[in-house]
Design a protein around this motif. Structure first.
Motif, short mmCIF file in Angstrom:
data_model
loop_
_atom_site.label_atom_id
_atom_site.label_comp_id
_atom_site.label_asym_id
_atom_site.label_seq_id
_atom_site.Cartn_x
_atom_site.Cartn_y
_atom_site.Cartn_z
N MET A 28 0.84 -1.21 0.00
CA MET A 28 0.00 0.00 0.00
C MET A 28 0.87 1.25 0.00
O MET A 28 1.95 1.27 0.59
CB MET A 28 -0.91 0.01 1.22
CG MET A 28 -1.86 -1.17 1.31
SD MET A 28 -3.01 -1.27 -0.07
CE MET A 28 -4.11 0.07 0.32
N ILE A 29 0.41 2.30 -0.64
CA ILE A 29 1.14 3.57 -0.71
C ILE A 29 0.73 4.44 0.47
O ILE A 29 -0.44 4.80 0.61
CB ILE A 29 0.84 4.30 -2.03
CG1 ILE A 29 1.24 3.43 -3.23
CG2 ILE A 29 1.58 5.64 -2.07
CD1 ILE A 29 0.82 4.00 -4.57
N ARG A 30 1.70 4.78 1.33
CA ARG A 30 1.43 5.60 2.51
C ARG A 30 2.24 6.89 2.51
O ARG A 30 2.05 7.73 3.40
CB ARG A 30 1.77 4.82 3.78
CG ARG A 30 0.95 3.54 3.95
CD ARG A 30 1.47 2.72 5.12
NE ARG A 30 0.78 1.45 5.27
CZ ARG A 30 -0.22 1.24 6.12
NH1 ARG A 30 -0.63 2.23 6.90
NH2 ARG A 30 -0.80 0.06 6.20
N ASN A 31 3.13 7.05 1.52
CA ASN A 31 4.02 8.21 1.49
C ASN A 31 3.22 9.51 1.34
O ASN A 31 2.44 9.67 0.40
CB ASN A 31 5.01 8.06 0.33
CG ASN A 31 6.00 9.21 0.27
OD1 ASN A 31 5.72 10.24 -0.35
ND2 ASN A 31 7.14 9.04 0.91
N ARG A 32 3.41 10.45 2.28
CA ARG A 32 2.61 11.67 2.29
C ARG A 32 2.85 12.52 1.05
O ARG A 32 1.90 13.05 0.46
CB ARG A 32 2.91 12.50 3.55
CG ARG A 32 2.05 13.75 3.65
CD ARG A 32 2.19 14.45 4.99
NE ARG A 32 3.43 15.22 5.07
CZ ARG A 32 3.64 16.20 5.97
NH1 ARG A 32 2.70 16.50 6.85
NH2 ARG A 32 4.78 16.84 6.00
N LEU A 33 4.10 12.66 0.63
CA LEU A 33 4.41 13.49 -0.53
C LEU A 33 3.79 12.90 -1.79
O LEU A 33 3.22 13.64 -2.61
CB LEU A 33 5.93 13.62 -0.69
CG LEU A 33 6.40 14.44 -1.90
CD1 LEU A 33 5.87 15.87 -1.83
CD2 LEU A 33 7.93 14.43 -1.98
N PHE A 34 3.89 11.60 -1.96
CA PHE A 34 3.33 10.95 -3.15
C PHE A 34 1.82 11.14 -3.22
O PHE A 34 1.27 11.48 -4.26
CB PHE A 34 3.68 9.46 -3.14
CG PHE A 34 3.27 8.74 -4.39
CD1 PHE A 34 4.12 8.67 -5.48
CD2 PHE A 34 2.02 8.15 -4.50
CE1 PHE A 34 3.75 8.02 -6.65
CE2 PHE A 34 1.63 7.49 -5.66
CZ PHE A 34 2.50 7.43 -6.74
N ILE A 35 1.14 10.93 -2.09
CA ILE A 35 -0.32 11.09 -2.04
C ILE A 35 -0.70 12.55 -2.29
O ILE A 35 -1.69 12.84 -2.97
CB ILE A 35 -0.87 10.58 -0.70
CG1 ILE A 35 -0.65 9.07 -0.58
CG2 ILE A 35 -2.36 10.91 -0.56
CD1 ILE A 35 -1.04 8.49 0.77
N THR A 36 0.11 13.48 -1.76
CA THR A 36 -0.16 14.90 -1.97
C THR A 36 -0.10 15.27 -3.44
O THR A 36 -0.98 15.94 -3.97
CB THR A 36 0.85 15.75 -1.18
OG1 THR A 36 0.75 15.45 0.21
CG2 THR A 36 0.59 17.24 -1.40
N ILE A 37 0.95 14.80 -4.13
CA ILE A 37 1.11 15.11 -5.56
C ILE A 37 -0.04 14.52 -6.37
O ILE A 37 -0.59 15.18 -7.26
CB ILE A 37 2.47 14.59 -6.06
CG1 ILE A 37 3.62 15.37 -5.41
CG2 ILE A 37 2.55 14.70 -7.58
CD1 ILE A 37 5.00 14.82 -5.71
N ALA A 38 -0.44 13.29 -6.05
CA ALA A 38 -1.55 12.67 -6.76
C ALA A 38 -2.86 13.43 -6.52
O ALA A 38 -3.68 13.59 -7.43
CB ALA A 38 -1.71 11.21 -6.31
N THR A 39 -3.04 13.92 -5.31
CA THR A 39 -4.25 14.70 -4.98
C THR A 39 -4.25 16.02 -5.72
O THR A 39 -5.28 16.45 -6.25
CB THR A 39 -4.33 14.94 -3.46
OG1 THR A 39 -4.30 13.68 -2.77
CG2 THR A 39 -5.61 15.68 -3.09
N PHE A 40 -3.09 16.69 -5.77
CA PHE A 40 -2.96 17.93 -6.55
C PHE A 40 -3.33 17.67 -8.02
O PHE A 40 -4.04 18.45 -8.66
CB PHE A 40 -1.53 18.45 -6.49
CG PHE A 40 -1.16 19.10 -5.19
CD1 PHE A 40 -2.10 19.39 -4.21
CD2 PHE A 40 0.16 19.43 -4.93
CE1 PHE A 40 -1.76 19.99 -3.02
CE2 PHE A 40 0.53 20.04 -3.74
CZ PHE A 40 -0.43 20.31 -2.78
#
Length: 398
Positions: free
Chosen positions: A1-13
């Motif tokens: 599972m992907i938990r990395n905050r920066l990665f999730i932030t970029i995908a959300t942006f």
């Protein structure tokens, strides 16, 4: 599972940016869609209303769901159905089918907006103002991309549907990414049940005033986005080329303004930024409506700078003051902004029928002044509460 905050932030942006690209591309494609379906302007205007109506309703539903289920999965659902909707748009020469597809895309857009806002607020609770302004920079950037993509296709006689296929592909990729993400559901610690807490929120005087400010200010921004080209053409006598260029520069100003507000949010309160922007916004709306041709055009461009940080900072302030129901509160705020835009667009059209579009556009002077007057009455209270909450956080920032 992907938990990395920066990665999730970029995908959300990226998800919000693609939603912005879709909104702008849809408006650009309306003449081609009208020709494809063989309908008049009234029908395509109704399509726009259906899109905004679905967006407004599910901004609220998505916000409430964000307090009950995992927010990344709500965003995942929105990306999937918006992507599927764009694949289907313009594939069947049927008005009923097109209405259904547009409604689906409006609903999906509301889910993306509401869930993405709550995701970034949860990921960066100590910097709500800065992160929400950065988040909505991507909406502005996408809004520039959509017209450029559709304009290129239309100018070179390529099928306009190909632009939506490209955007759809990007959204499906994001859908596959969010299948693998994991953001834990943060359940409130209060003993009071969720329905009771929602009722308390709706009865809260300060929250009601915040929603009124959002309805009038963000509604004014939507009306400028949708009607400024018609106003400049018919009311001020500018050509369609210049009017479209001015609207493009409006989006450039919007992006620049949100970057500036993101920087300011790390140095001053959201309440102060909102107040300054509302004063600036009211002044440039008056300039745009009252001024001659080029002064009016300049006013439209600068209004993008003036309104840029109002919505993100209102979201940040609301998420700070009502953090226990952040998803629901932000969803209601987003919904009211959409409803304000729908109402003001209708009111401008109604007024223009009798008195001309210049008088109709004057409605925005009153709406911008009303938002400023309301916020002035609560500014000191919000500033005090925001300062106290900031002092209790690590680093003393929101």
């Amino acid at each position: 599972m992907i938990r990395n905050r920066l990665f999730i932030t970029i995908a959300t942006f990226a998800a919000l940016g693609l939603m912005g690209a879709f909104f702008a591309a849809f408006g650009t494609s309306l003449p081609a869609l009208r020709g494809y379906l063989g309908v008049d302007v009234e029908v395509t205007a109704l399509l726009s209303s259906i899109l905004l109506g679905g967006y407004a309703v599910t901004s609220l539903i998505g916000g409430i769901l964000s307090d009950l289920v995992r927010r990344d999965k709500i965003l995942m659902t929105g990306c999937f159905f918006l992507g599927i909707g764009m694949l289907l748009l313009g594939r069947l020469n049927s008005i009923a089918f097109t209405f259904a597809v547009v409604l689906c895309m409006g609903i999906s857009s509301g889910l993306i907006l509401s869930s993405s806002n709550t995701i970034v607020v949860a990921l960066y609770p100590e910097r709500k103002g800065a992160i929400l302004n950065i988040h909505h920079v991507f909406f502005g950037a996408g809004s520039l991309l959509g017209p450029l993509l559709l304009g290129f296709l239309l100018q070179h006689n390529y099928p306009w549907q190909n632009g939506f296929v490209a955007l759809s592909f990007c959204l499906i990729v994001l859908f596959l990414i969010f299948i693998r993400t994991y953001l834990p559901l943060v359940r409130p610690t209060e003993e009071v049940g969720f329905p009771s807490r929602v009722k308390q929120l709706l009865c809260n005087r300060w929250f009601a005033l915040l929603t009124l400010v959002c309805t009038t200010a963000v509604g004014t921004q939507f009306a400028i986005m949708f009607l400024s080209v018609s106003f400049l053409r018919e009311g001020k006598g500018l050509s369609i080329l210049l009017s479209s260029l001015i609207l493009s520069l409006f989006f450039v100003s919007l992006i620049v303004g949100r970057m500036i507000c993101g920087w300011l949010a790390t140095r001053m309160s959201n309440s102060t930024i909102i107040l300054l922007l509302l004063v600036f916004f009211a002044a440039v709306v008056i300039m745009a409506e009252q001024g001659p041709q080029w002064i009016s055009g300049l006013g439209i461009v600068v209004s993008g700078l003036a309104c840029s940080g109002i919505f993100p900072c209102l979201l940040a302030l609301t998420g700070t003051l009502f953090s226990d129901l952040a998803g629901t509160a932000l969803g209601i705020l987003s919904t009211m902004g959409g409803i304000g835009g729908m109402f003001l667009c209708w009111l401008i059209g109604f007024t223009s029928r009798f008195y001309g579009i210049e008088a109709g556009f004057g409605v925005l002077i009153f709406s911008s002044l009303i938002s400023l007057a309301i916020f002035l009455t609560v500014y000191k209270t919000f500033l005090r509460e925001e300062t106290l909450i900031a002092a209790s956080l690590p680093g003393g920032r929101l």
